[in-house]
Design a protein around this motif. Structure first.
Motif, mmCIF file in Angstrom:
data_model
loop_
_atom_site.group_PDB
_atom_site.id
_atom_site.type_symbol
_atom_site.label_atom_id
_atom_site.label_comp_id
_atom_site.label_asym_id
_atom_site.label_seq_id
_atom_site.Cartn_x
_atom_site.Cartn_y
_atom_site.Cartn_z
ATOM 1 N N LEU A 59 16.918 -28.016 21.999
ATOM 2 C CA LEU A 59 18.194 -28.158 21.321
ATOM 3 C C LEU A 59 18.658 -26.775 20.898
ATOM 4 O O LEU A 59 17.937 -26.057 20.206
ATOM 5 C CB LEU A 59 18.038 -29.066 20.100
ATOM 6 C CG LEU A 59 19.303 -29.336 19.288
ATOM 7 C CD1 LEU A 59 20.331 -30.099 20.125
ATOM 8 C CD2 LEU A 59 18.956 -30.114 18.029
ATOM 9 N N VAL A 60 19.845 -26.371 21.334
ATOM 10 C CA VAL A 60 20.411 -25.076 20.969
ATOM 11 C C VAL A 60 21.534 -25.330 19.968
ATOM 12 O O VAL A 60 22.478 -26.059 20.258
ATOM 13 C CB VAL A 60 20.936 -24.325 22.207
ATOM 14 C CG1 VAL A 60 21.629 -23.035 21.808
ATOM 15 C CG2 VAL A 60 19.790 -24.042 23.180
ATOM 16 N N VAL A 61 21.408 -24.718 18.781
ATOM 17 C CA VAL A 61 22.330 -24.980 17.683
ATOM 18 C C VAL A 61 23.006 -23.674 17.263
ATOM 19 O O VAL A 61 22.347 -22.780 16.741
ATOM 20 C CB VAL A 61 21.589 -25.596 16.468
ATOM 21 C CG1 VAL A 61 22.555 -25.969 15.372
ATOM 22 C CG2 VAL A 61 20.748 -26.790 16.901
ATOM 23 N N GLY A 62 24.302 -23.607 17.494
ATOM 24 C CA GLY A 62 25.086 -22.439 17.092
ATOM 25 C C GLY A 62 26.300 -22.907 16.318
ATOM 26 O O GLY A 62 27.411 -22.798 16.820
ATOM 27 N N VAL A 63 26.090 -23.447 15.143
ATOM 28 C CA VAL A 63 27.182 -24.012 14.350
ATOM 29 C C VAL A 63 27.358 -23.210 13.063
ATOM 30 O O VAL A 63 26.487 -22.434 12.686
ATOM 31 C CB VAL A 63 26.938 -25.508 14.024
ATOM 32 C CG1 VAL A 63 26.846 -26.327 15.298
ATOM 33 C CG2 VAL A 63 25.695 -25.697 13.181
ATOM 34 N N ASP A 64 28.474 -23.445 12.380
ATOM 35 C CA ASP A 64 28.772 -22.681 11.173
ATOM 36 C C ASP A 64 28.662 -23.513 9.902
ATOM 37 O O ASP A 64 29.259 -23.187 8.899
ATOM 38 C CB ASP A 64 30.166 -22.068 11.272
ATOM 39 C CG ASP A 64 31.262 -23.116 11.384
ATOM 40 O OD1 ASP A 64 30.932 -24.320 11.453
ATOM 41 O OD2 ASP A 64 32.438 -22.738 11.413
ATOM 42 N N ASN A 65 27.881 -24.601 9.957
ATOM 43 C CA ASN A 65 27.748 -25.390 8.732
ATOM 44 C C ASN A 65 26.348 -25.965 8.585
ATOM 45 O O ASN A 65 25.713 -26.372 9.550
ATOM 46 C CB ASN A 65 28.823 -26.480 8.663
ATOM 47 C CG ASN A 65 28.595 -27.584 9.644
ATOM 48 O OD1 ASN A 65 27.829 -28.500 9.365
ATOM 49 N ND2 ASN A 65 29.235 -27.514 10.802
ATOM 50 N N ASN A 66 25.891 -25.952 7.346
ATOM 51 C CA ASN A 66 24.525 -26.391 7.057
ATOM 52 C C ASN A 66 24.300 -27.886 7.191
ATOM 53 O O ASN A 66 23.197 -28.291 7.556
ATOM 54 C CB ASN A 66 24.104 -25.890 5.684
ATOM 55 C CG ASN A 66 24.000 -24.373 5.657
ATOM 56 O OD1 ASN A 66 23.858 -23.736 6.703
ATOM 57 N ND2 ASN A 66 24.081 -23.797 4.480
ATOM 58 N N PRO A 67 25.286 -28.755 6.913
ATOM 59 C CA PRO A 67 25.028 -30.174 7.146
ATOM 60 C C PRO A 67 24.666 -30.465 8.613
ATOM 61 O O PRO A 67 23.750 -31.235 8.882
ATOM 62 C CB PRO A 67 26.341 -30.855 6.750
ATOM 63 C CG PRO A 67 26.951 -29.930 5.741
ATOM 64 C CD PRO A 67 26.573 -28.543 6.224
ATOM 65 N N CYS A 68 25.341 -29.821 9.542
ATOM 66 C CA CYS A 68 25.016 -30.021 10.962
ATOM 67 C C CYS A 68 23.663 -29.393 11.288
ATOM 68 O O CYS A 68 22.869 -29.987 12.017
ATOM 69 C CB CYS A 68 26.109 -29.446 11.845
ATOM 70 S SG CYS A 68 25.825 -29.780 13.608
ATOM 71 N N ARG A 69 23.397 -28.221 10.749
ATOM 72 C CA ARG A 69 22.086 -27.589 10.978
ATOM 73 C C ARG A 69 20.964 -28.502 10.493
ATOM 74 O O ARG A 69 19.961 -28.680 11.180
ATOM 75 C CB ARG A 69 22.009 -26.242 10.266
ATOM 76 C CG ARG A 69 22.873 -25.173 10.886
ATOM 77 C CD ARG A 69 22.774 -23.863 10.108
ATOM 78 N NE ARG A 69 23.650 -22.881 10.704
ATOM 79 C CZ ARG A 69 24.541 -22.160 10.029
ATOM 80 N NH1 ARG A 69 24.649 -22.292 8.709
ATOM 81 N NH2 ARG A 69 25.312 -21.300 10.658
ATOM 82 N N LEU A 70 21.143 -29.081 9.306
ATOM 83 C CA LEU A 70 20.124 -29.966 8.751
ATOM 84 C C LEU A 70 19.935 -31.203 9.629
ATOM 85 O O LEU A 70 18.802 -31.614 9.899
ATOM 86 C CB LEU A 70 20.493 -30.369 7.319
ATOM 87 C CG LEU A 70 19.512 -31.267 6.590
ATOM 88 C CD1 LEU A 70 18.118 -30.647 6.525
ATOM 89 C CD2 LEU A 70 20.029 -31.575 5.187
ATOM 90 N N ALA A 71 21.023 -31.774 10.114
ATOM 91 C CA ALA A 71 20.929 -32.932 11.013
ATOM 92 C C ALA A 71 20.175 -32.549 12.280
ATOM 93 O O ALA A 71 19.361 -33.325 12.797
ATOM 94 C CB ALA A 71 22.321 -33.463 11.345
ATOM 95 N N CYS A 72 20.408 -31.351 12.787
ATOM 96 C CA CYS A 72 19.734 -30.890 14.010
ATOM 97 C C CYS A 72 18.249 -30.633 13.769
ATOM 98 O O CYS A 72 17.414 -30.944 14.626
ATOM 99 C CB CYS A 72 20.416 -29.631 14.544
ATOM 100 S SG CYS A 72 22.088 -29.921 15.177
ATOM 101 N N VAL A 73 17.915 -30.055 12.602
ATOM 102 C CA VAL A 73 16.507 -29.849 12.241
ATOM 103 C C VAL A 73 15.768 -31.182 12.300
ATOM 104 O O VAL A 73 14.721 -31.317 12.939
ATOM 105 C CB VAL A 73 16.378 -29.232 10.820
ATOM 106 C CG1 VAL A 73 14.964 -29.377 10.279
ATOM 107 C CG2 VAL A 73 16.800 -27.776 10.818
#
Length: 166
Positions: free
Chosen positions: A36-50
């Protein structure tokens, strides 16, 4: 992005882009994922991806630019539940905070972020050469104010994200 990357996919690799919020996209379109490659600018999405990657035991690469676009951080979350997650690496991330797009980002910071991301994605799939000390964190400062750094981030015992993923 996916359209621009597709011509470079080799060896049967597939690149899929879905223009939906992450959680909706993975519910509506169950796409097989090796990394999974995650290049987003918000922590809610980062947390969901984690959480999503950890529950599926797949590696995830997180790439982030500073708001001025001059610093970048790249982290490889391993597939093993004992591997550090993004919150182990950056414990002060506010899980509800979003950041404006790096309007000051210059093409070189984007290219460097892409290179770090590809490097970690490659290592996630291919492993590390025997004579190379693995690392899961890499950062660079295009202004030279802080030296480039690599590190092996370990899982934090008190990480609220890892603790709640059992």
């Amino acid at each position: 992005l996916a359209e621009n990357l597709r011509p470079h996919a080799v060896g049967g690799a597939q690149i899929t882009g879905i223009a939906l919020p992450f959680e909706e996209a993975v519910q509506r379109f169950p796409v097989p994922v090796d990394v999974l490659v995650v290049g987003v600018d918000n922590n809610p999405c980062r947390l969901a991806c984690v959480k999503w990657a950890r529950r599926r035991n797949i590696p995830a690469v997180f790439t982030m630019l500073s708001q001025d676009g001059m610093r970048l951080h790249c982290f490889l979350q391993g597939p093993n539940p004992k591997d550090a997650c993004l919150w182990c690496a950056l414990p002060n991330l506010n899980p509800t905070e979003t950041a404006p797009c790096a309007a000051g980002a210059i093409i070189s910071s984007c290219l460097l972020a892409g290179a770090f991301t590809v490097f970690f994605a490659h290592r996630a799939v291919m492993g590390w050469p025997a004579k190379v000390q693995p690392f899961n964190w890499r950062e660079a400062d295009l202004l030279g104010a802080v030296p480039e750094r690599t590190a092996m981030v370990e899982r934090r015992r008190q990480c609220p994200v890892c603790r709640n993923l059992h």
